[in-house]
Design an enzyme around this catalytic site. Structure first.
Site, PDB file in Angstrom:
ATOM      1  N   TYR A   1       0.950  -1.170   0.035  1.00  0.00           N
ATOM      2  CA  TYR A   1      -0.093  -0.044   0.111  1.00  0.00           C
ATOM      3  C   TYR A   1       0.835   1.321   0.012  1.00  0.00           C
ATOM      4  CZ  TYR A   1       0.948   1.091   4.959  1.00  0.00           C
ATOM      5  OH  TYR A   1       1.489   1.504   6.124  1.00  0.00           O
TER       6      TYR A   1
ATOM      7  N   LYS B   1       6.388  -1.864   1.908  1.00  0.00           N
ATOM      8  CA  LYS B   1       5.212  -1.278   2.576  1.00  0.00           C
ATOM      9  C   LYS B   1       4.038  -2.369   2.354  1.00  0.00           C
ATOM     10  CE  LYS B   1       3.528   3.420   3.215  1.00  0.00           C
ATOM     11  NZ  LYS B   1       3.309   3.490   4.496  1.00  0.00           N
TER      12      LYS B   1
ATOM     13  N   GLU C   1      12.779   2.918  13.542  1.00  0.00           N
ATOM     14  CA  GLU C   1      11.658   3.840  13.260  1.00  0.00           C
ATOM     15  C   GLU C   1      10.627   3.972  13.964  1.00  0.00           C
ATOM     16  OE1 GLU C   1      10.236   2.951   9.369  1.00  0.00           O
ATOM     17  OE2 GLU C   1      10.035   0.676   9.891  1.00  0.00           O
TER      18      GLU C   1
ATOM     19  N   LEU D   1      11.227   1.594   6.864  1.00  0.00           N
ATOM     20  CA  LEU D   1      10.677   1.755   5.581  1.00  0.00           C
ATOM     21  C   LEU D   1      11.443   3.091   5.098  1.00  0.00           C
ATOM     22  CD1 LEU D   1       8.253   1.471   3.368  1.00  0.00           C
ATOM     23  CD2 LEU D   1       7.241   3.248   4.498  1.00  0.00           C
TER      24      LEU D   1
HETATM   25  N1  PDD Z   1       3.085   5.391   7.110  1.00  0.00           N
HETATM   26  N2  PDD Z   1       7.983   3.917   8.397  1.00  0.00           N
HETATM   27  C1  PDD Z   1       6.654   3.063   8.592  1.00  0.00           C
HETATM   28  C2  PDD Z   1       6.751   2.088   9.484  1.00  0.00           C
HETATM   29  C3  PDD Z   1       5.656   3.918   8.199  1.00  0.00           C
HETATM   30  O1  PDD Z   1       4.334   3.175   8.020  1.00  0.00           O
HETATM   31  C4  PDD Z   1       5.480   5.162   7.322  1.00  0.00           C
HETATM   32  C5  PDD Z   1       4.473   5.599   6.737  1.00  0.00           C
HETATM   33  C6  PDD Z   1       6.840   5.872   7.235  1.00  0.00           C
HETATM   34  C7  PDD Z   1       6.817   7.242   6.736  1.00  0.00           C
HETATM   35  O2  PDD Z   1       6.670   7.063   5.417  1.00  0.00           O
HETATM   36  P1  PDD Z   1       6.417   8.094   4.343  1.00  0.00           P
HETATM   37  O3  PDD Z   1       7.189   9.390   4.733  1.00  0.00           O
HETATM   38  O4  PDD Z   1       6.762   7.880   3.041  1.00  0.00           O
HETATM   39  O5  PDD Z   1       5.119   8.413   4.763  1.00  0.00           O
HETATM   40  C8  PDD Z   1       7.826   5.185   7.895  1.00  0.00           C
HETATM   41  C9  PDD Z   1       1.875   5.649   6.461  1.00  0.00           C
HETATM   42  C10 PDD Z   1       1.732   7.107   6.619  1.00  0.00           C
HETATM   43  C11 PDD Z   1       0.798   5.124   7.175  1.00  0.00           C
HETATM   44  O6  PDD Z   1       0.913   3.896   7.403  1.00  0.00           O
HETATM   45  O7  PDD Z   1      -0.266   5.764   7.433  1.00  0.00           O
END
Ligand code: PDD
Length: 280
Positions: free
Chosen positions: A32, A147, A179, A203
């Protein structure tokens, strides 16, 4: 009426039907993305779609559309729904087939691509004042670079944070900070921004990539290096980033104040640079 994307079509939400044997539903067998919409436009849309295809490739899932088709359908969706400030959630699963752990025959079962949009305000108060976090064991698998739809450890960690009145859970593997449950985590020490390298253990956030670019362009020192929970607790500043949280100051961890308890100057500077970036 709210529109959604169901495979190649834009439909009313009530018309989109997912089968009980969709592999995303049964196995979490899919990937996703969440993309921010500012001023009616996708922010870093190409980068998110690229990562969607990269995640799919890593689990041998073929997306039955091109990157361009995904992008143009998504742009049409936000236009039709009239979203100005919000986000788009999209996912691709390995499709519908009778339940078996083995992949279905890809010549007969196509991936199922769905997306919807929502209005989401900027978390302005939290961006201004900062938020509290807890630390928690990172109990996830070893492919956190994907993801994937499997978010149970993330959900459990985030719920633990919420139960303690906190915004985020900062995860660590045997004391090494990886993270957040849904964000990337950074410390600032002596004006230098430090974050875990983009390995299989995190991620590689799109917001993270924007932050590192902004550091490089603006002479802000940064390093992609491992650091320990003890360093986190002694950092001058801490912030987290994600599509929806942007650059969020963390002012308390496990009940301990970070620095002087207020968002720090490096975090503030990056927030200002990010604001310029998102209004480009
Ligand atoms: N989550 N690490 C994890 C485990 C994440 O689920 C996310 C983002 C990030 C940050 O990635 P980005 O900057 O590309 O949004 C890092 C999304 C927003 C979610 O699951 O809602």
């Amino acid at each position: 009426m709210e529109k959604v994307i169901f495979n190649g079509e834009i439909l009313e939400r009530s018309e989109a039907v997912v089968d009980l044997e969709d592999r995303g539903y049964q196995f979490g067998d899919g990937v996703y993305e969440v993309i921010r919409v500012y001023d009616g436009k996708l922010f870093t849309g190409e980068e998110h779609v690229e990562r969607l295809f990269a995640s799919a490739g890593k689990i041998k899932l073929e997306i039955p559309f091109s990157r361009e088709e995904v992008l143009s359908l998504t742009r049409e969706l936000i236009r039709e729904n009239g979203v100005k400030l919000g986000s788009v959630y999209m996912q691709v699963t390995r499709g519908t087939a009778s339940r078996s752990h083995i992949f279905p025959d890809p010549s007969r079962t196509k991936g199922v691509f769905t997306a919807y949009s929502t209005e989401v305000p900027r978390p302005e108060k939290a961006l201004e004042n900062g938020v509290a976090a807890i630390t928690a064991d990172d109990i996830r698998w070893l492919r956190c670079d994907i993801k994937s739809l499997n978010l149970l450890p993330n959900v459990l960690a985030k719920q633990e944070a919420a139960d303690q009145g906190c915004y985020e859970a900062i995860l660590h593997r045997s004391g090494t900070v990886t993270e957040g449950s849904s964000s990337n985590v950074y410390i600032v020490k002596d004006e230098k921004v430090i974050t875990h390298p983009a390995t299989n253990l995190i991620l590689n956030g799109i917001t993270r990539q924007v932050v590192l670019k902004l550091c490089a362009e603006n002479n802000i020192l940064f390093a992609e290096e491992e650091y320990r929970v003890e360093e986190l607790l002694q950092a001058d500043e801490i912030f987290i980033t994600s599509t929806t949280s942007e650059i969020m100051p963390v002012v308390k961890v496990d009940g301990i104040q970070v620095g002087d308890g207020k968002p720090g100057s490096v975090t503030r500077r990056l927030q200002a640079l990010f604001q310029e970036e998102m209004s480009k």
